[in-house]
Design a protein around this motif. Sequence first.
Motif, PDB file in Angstrom:
ATOM      1  N   SER A   1      -5.829  10.390 -18.460  1.00 28.23           N
ATOM      2  CA  SER A   1      -5.240  11.721 -18.497  1.00 28.23           C
ATOM      3  C   SER A   1      -4.619  12.128 -17.483  1.00 28.23           C
ATOM      4  CB  SER A   1      -6.380  12.713 -19.342  1.00 28.23           C
ATOM      5  OG  SER A   1      -6.842  12.262 -20.437  1.00 28.23           O
ATOM      6  N   PHE A   2      -3.493  12.748 -17.440  1.00 30.52           N
ATOM      7  CA  PHE A   2      -2.829  13.205 -16.124  1.00 30.52           C
ATOM      8  C   PHE A   2      -1.906  14.497 -16.298  1.00 30.52           C
ATOM      9  CE2 PHE A   2       0.056  10.292 -18.428  1.00 30.52           C
ATOM     10  CZ  PHE A   2       1.151  10.819 -18.248  1.00 30.52           C
ATOM     11  N   GLY A   3      -1.787  15.340 -15.196  1.00 31.83           N
ATOM     12  CA  GLY A   3      -1.111  16.140 -14.977  1.00 31.83           C
ATOM     13  C   GLY A   3      -0.854  16.829 -13.586  1.00 31.83           C
TER      14      GLY A   3
ATOM     15  N   PRO B   1       0.844  -1.150  -0.139  1.00 30.08           N
ATOM     16  CA  PRO B   1      -0.047  -0.046  -0.056  1.00 30.08           C
ATOM     17  C   PRO B   1       0.724   1.058  -0.092  1.00 30.08           C
ATOM     18  CG  PRO B   1      -0.885  -1.595   1.578  1.00 30.08           C
ATOM     19  CD  PRO B   1       0.412  -2.176   1.166  1.00 30.08           C
ATOM     20  N   VAL B   2       0.573   2.222  -0.841  1.00 32.66           N
ATOM     21  CA  VAL B   2       1.387   3.561  -0.748  1.00 32.66           C
ATOM     22  C   VAL B   2       0.301   4.748  -0.684  1.00 32.66           C
ATOM     23  CG1 VAL B   2       0.969   3.408  -3.356  1.00 32.66           C
ATOM     24  CG2 VAL B   2       3.018   4.534  -2.220  1.00 32.66           C
ATOM     25  N   ALA B   3       1.034   5.934  -0.331  1.00 28.34           N
ATOM     26  CA  ALA B   3       0.041   7.169  -0.376  1.00 28.34           C
ATOM     27  C   ALA B   3       0.008   7.642  -2.112  1.00 28.34           C
ATOM     28  CB  ALA B   3       0.478   8.020   0.685  1.00 28.34           C
ATOM     29  N   ARG B   4      -1.234   8.010  -2.065  1.00 31.36           N
ATOM     30  CA  ARG B   4      -1.263   8.827  -3.557  1.00 31.36           C
ATOM     31  C   ARG B   4      -0.214   9.859  -3.515  1.00 31.36           C
ATOM     32  NH1 ARG B   4      -7.469   8.173  -6.043  1.00 31.36           N
ATOM     33  NH2 ARG B   4      -7.697   6.006  -5.215  1.00 31.36           N
ATOM     34  N   PRO B   5       0.287   9.978  -4.922  1.00 30.70           N
ATOM     35  CA  PRO B   5       1.263  11.124  -4.890  1.00 30.70           C
ATOM     36  C   PRO B   5       0.392  12.571  -4.971  1.00 30.70           C
ATOM     37  CG  PRO B   5       1.714   9.517  -6.383  1.00 30.70           C
ATOM     38  CD  PRO B   5       0.260   8.960  -5.805  1.00 30.70           C
ATOM     39  N   GLU B   6       0.736  13.300  -3.990  1.00 34.59           N
ATOM     40  CA  GLU B   6      -0.183  14.461  -3.874  1.00 34.59           C
ATOM     41  C   GLU B   6       0.404  15.437  -4.995  1.00 34.59           C
ATOM     42  OE1 GLU B   6      -0.100  16.574  -0.128  1.00 34.59           O
ATOM     43  OE2 GLU B   6      -0.475  14.834   0.926  1.00 34.59           O
ATOM     44  N   GLY B   7      -0.828  15.962  -5.672  1.00 29.76           N
ATOM     45  CA  GLY B   7      -0.040  16.907  -6.816  1.00 29.76           C
ATOM     46  C   GLY B   7      -0.314  16.311  -8.260  1.00 29.76           C
ATOM     47  N   LEU B   8      -0.549  14.741  -8.141  1.00 35.27           N
ATOM     48  CA  LEU B   8      -0.669  13.976  -9.445  1.00 35.27           C
ATOM     49  C   LEU B   8      -2.128  14.072  -9.453  1.00 35.27           C
ATOM     50  CD1 LEU B   8       0.331  12.456 -11.948  1.00 35.27           C
ATOM     51  CD2 LEU B   8       0.422  10.688 -10.362  1.00 35.27           C
ATOM     52  N   HIS B   9      -2.861  14.708 -10.591  1.00 37.38           N
ATOM     53  CA  HIS B   9      -4.185  14.578 -10.929  1.00 37.38           C
ATOM     54  C   HIS B   9      -4.324  13.543 -12.144  1.00 37.38           C
ATOM     55  CE1 HIS B   9      -4.574  17.696  -7.820  1.00 37.38           C
ATOM     56  NE2 HIS B   9      -3.648  18.371  -8.478  1.00 37.38           N
ATOM     57  N   LEU B  10      -5.607  12.977 -12.076  1.00 38.58           N
ATOM     58  CA  LEU B  10      -5.492  11.891 -13.048  1.00 38.58           C
ATOM     59  C   LEU B  10      -7.163  11.741 -13.324  1.00 38.58           C
ATOM     60  CD1 LEU B  10      -3.684   9.330 -11.053  1.00 38.58           C
ATOM     61  CD2 LEU B  10      -2.995   9.949 -13.028  1.00 38.58           C
TER      62      LEU B  10
ATOM     63  N   GLN C   1      -7.318  21.855 -11.886  1.00 37.18           N
ATOM     64  CA  GLN C   1      -8.500  22.757 -12.502  1.00 37.18           C
ATOM     65  C   GLN C   1      -8.592  22.204 -13.914  1.00 37.18           C
ATOM     66  OE1 GLN C   1     -10.473  23.789 -10.002  1.00 37.18           O
ATOM     67  NE2 GLN C   1     -10.937  24.996 -11.784  1.00 37.18           N
ATOM     68  N   ARG C   2      -7.147  21.973 -14.543  1.00 39.63           N
ATOM     69  CA  ARG C   2      -6.984  21.527 -15.809  1.00 39.63           C
ATOM     70  C   ARG C   2      -7.939  20.149 -16.216  1.00 39.63           C
ATOM     71  NH1 ARG C   2      -1.504  22.865 -18.725  1.00 39.63           N
ATOM     72  NH2 ARG C   2      -2.339  24.821 -18.037  1.00 39.63           N
ATOM     73  N   ILE C   3      -7.583  19.081 -15.115  1.00 41.09           N
ATOM     74  CA  ILE C   3      -8.246  18.002 -15.104  1.00 41.09           C
ATOM     75  C   ILE C   3      -9.793  17.952 -15.068  1.00 41.09           C
ATOM     76  CG2 ILE C   3      -8.572  15.772 -13.880  1.00 41.09           C
ATOM     77  CD1 ILE C   3      -6.134  15.492 -15.445  1.00 41.09           C
ATOM     78  N   LYS C   4     -10.353  19.160 -14.064  1.00 43.20           N
ATOM     79  CA  LYS C   4     -11.532  19.031 -13.789  1.00 43.20           C
ATOM     80  C   LYS C   4     -12.219  19.734 -15.546  1.00 43.20           C
ATOM     81  CE  LYS C   4     -14.831  21.454 -10.766  1.00 43.20           C
ATOM     82  NZ  LYS C   4     -15.820  22.411 -11.819  1.00 43.20           N
ATOM     83  N   LYS C   5     -11.763  20.555 -16.077  1.00 38.32           N
ATOM     84  CA  LYS C   5     -12.370  21.268 -17.176  1.00 38.32           C
ATOM     85  C   LYS C   5     -12.309  20.323 -18.329  1.00 38.32           C
ATOM     86  CE  LYS C   5     -11.656  25.401 -20.164  1.00 38.32           C
ATOM     87  NZ  LYS C   5     -10.654  26.615 -20.370  1.00 38.32           N
ATOM     88  N   PHE C   6     -11.109  19.438 -18.288  1.00 37.52           N
ATOM     89  CA  PHE C   6     -11.263  18.414 -19.399  1.00 37.52           C
ATOM     90  C   PHE C   6     -12.278  17.483 -19.062  1.00 37.52           C
ATOM     91  CE2 PHE C   6      -8.835  14.924 -21.640  1.00 37.52           C
ATOM     92  CZ  PHE C   6      -9.382  15.274 -23.019  1.00 37.52           C
TER      93      PHE C   6
ATOM     94  N   ASN D   1     -20.312  13.268 -24.182  1.00 40.68           N
ATOM     95  CA  ASN D   1     -20.931  12.028 -23.597  1.00 40.68           C
ATOM     96  C   ASN D   1     -19.842  10.829 -23.738  1.00 40.68           C
ATOM     97  OD1 ASN D   1     -23.676  12.845 -23.354  1.00 40.68           O
ATOM     98  ND2 ASN D   1     -23.911  12.808 -25.760  1.00 40.68           N
ATOM     99  N   ILE D   2     -18.817  11.303 -23.408  1.00 43.36           N
ATOM    100  CA  ILE D   2     -17.666  10.276 -23.109  1.00 43.36           C
ATOM    101  C   ILE D   2     -17.599  10.006 -21.695  1.00 43.36           C
ATOM    102  CG2 ILE D   2     -15.308   9.982 -23.270  1.00 43.36           C
ATOM    103  CD1 ILE D   2     -15.230  11.748 -25.794  1.00 43.36           C
ATOM    104  N   PHE D   3     -17.670   8.800 -21.580  1.00 46.97           N
ATOM    105  CA  PHE D   3     -17.722   8.443 -19.664  1.00 46.97           C
ATOM    106  C   PHE D   3     -16.160   8.627 -19.221  1.00 46.97           C
ATOM    107  CE2 PHE D   3     -17.428   5.158 -16.561  1.00 46.97           C
ATOM    108  CZ  PHE D   3     -18.162   5.663 -15.594  1.00 46.97           C
ATOM    109  N   ASN D   4     -16.224   9.228 -18.031  1.00 42.23           N
ATOM    110  CA  ASN D   4     -14.917   9.470 -17.535  1.00 42.23           C
ATOM    111  C   ASN D   4     -15.244   9.878 -15.959  1.00 42.23           C
ATOM    112  OD1 ASN D   4     -14.560  12.592 -16.739  1.00 42.23           O
ATOM    113  ND2 ASN D   4     -15.812  12.650 -18.765  1.00 42.23           N
ATOM    114  N   PHE D   5     -14.162   9.800 -15.254  1.00 39.47           N
ATOM    115  CA  PHE D   5     -13.971   9.929 -13.868  1.00 39.47           C
ATOM    116  C   PHE D   5     -12.905  10.570 -13.189  1.00 39.47           C
ATOM    117  CE2 PHE D   5     -13.909   5.231 -14.263  1.00 39.47           C
ATOM    118  CZ  PHE D   5     -12.801   5.020 -13.523  1.00 39.47           C
ATOM    119  N   ILE D   6     -12.866  11.143 -12.326  1.00 40.83           N
ATOM    120  CA  ILE D   6     -11.603  11.871 -11.931  1.00 40.83           C
ATOM    121  C   ILE D   6     -11.222  10.917 -10.643  1.00 40.83           C
ATOM    122  CG2 ILE D   6     -10.641  13.578 -10.436  1.00 40.83           C
ATOM    123  CD1 ILE D   6     -12.308  15.530 -11.870  1.00 40.83           C
TER     124      ILE D   6
END
Length: 305
Positions: free
Chosen positions: A280-282, A162-171, A286-291, A299-304
């Motif tokens: 998609s990542f970066g 188990p590992v902590a999710r990298p803070e600042g990596l948005h997927l 906010q860029r992830i949210k907008k995308f 109508n392209i299924f996605n989730f953050i």
Amino acid sequence: MIGLAPGKLFIFGEYTVLEAGTALIYPAPLQAKTESLASPNSLVKTHSTHEATFNLSEALRQLPLLSAIAETIGIHFLKNKTTILDTRPFFKGKQKLGLGSSSALTVSTIKCLCPEINIEKTIELATRCHNLFQQKKGSGGDVALAAHGQSILFDKVGGARPVARPEGLHLLAVWTGRSASTSEFLLKLDKWKAENGTVFNSKMEELAEISLSCVRNVEEQNISNLVENIIKFDVALESFSNRSQLNFYSDDHIRMKNESKRAGLAYKPSGAGGGDFGISFGDDAQRIKKFSEHLSAKNIFNFIL
């Protein structure tokens, strides 16, 4: 008694984890559910694209995964009860989403029927069940992720950590809209490996080296380097796809990679199947949210994640 287990998404390390490499795997925000109710009859109910009810003998003939579970842990765990197997969240309409529903259902069923065992024993039994069901294809990372229910670093020798999710990596997980058979790709991969061993080993060494750099970045929470190295992994993965002519880096993934690039994000396929999901990542939430909103409007299924 109820057992729950999530689906999975590979962030990096697919293919190389089949050899000696390490993968980072995240849980998907959907779960398989197994419920066991006392009953004078031995019944099995399934909920997926439709509902069905079987007596136990018929269920063992019709449901290969359940048969593998019964063979591994003992059929007595399924007698004198109604067992409900629910994988509805893993489908979009009639299409399977490709997020590890069989491994999740294996783990949720083991957890439901054998609630007293610890996580190590759960992984051991579920891996044996899933290997029997899949004829020993895959790394086992999907089963380990389902059992832990949180992000893990996984390799075949050391298992899950188990590992902590990298803070600042948005997927952002993006569905291509097409299903792909991981087992079929792995069979093709084995054939290509047998015929092109030297090239295969060279490509696996390249991917494993990049994965190791990614692991160090995760452990050090070095997000800028992690993003760069996941991009390097993607480049090497696409090169491997082209060189092997397996084409798991499909046209759907290429289109989504180009669309992600226009949104200022990087992109890679997730998993070994060549279809289903990409990521998609970066480092810009906010860029992830907008995308995500842009894709949803199309109508392209996605989730953050």
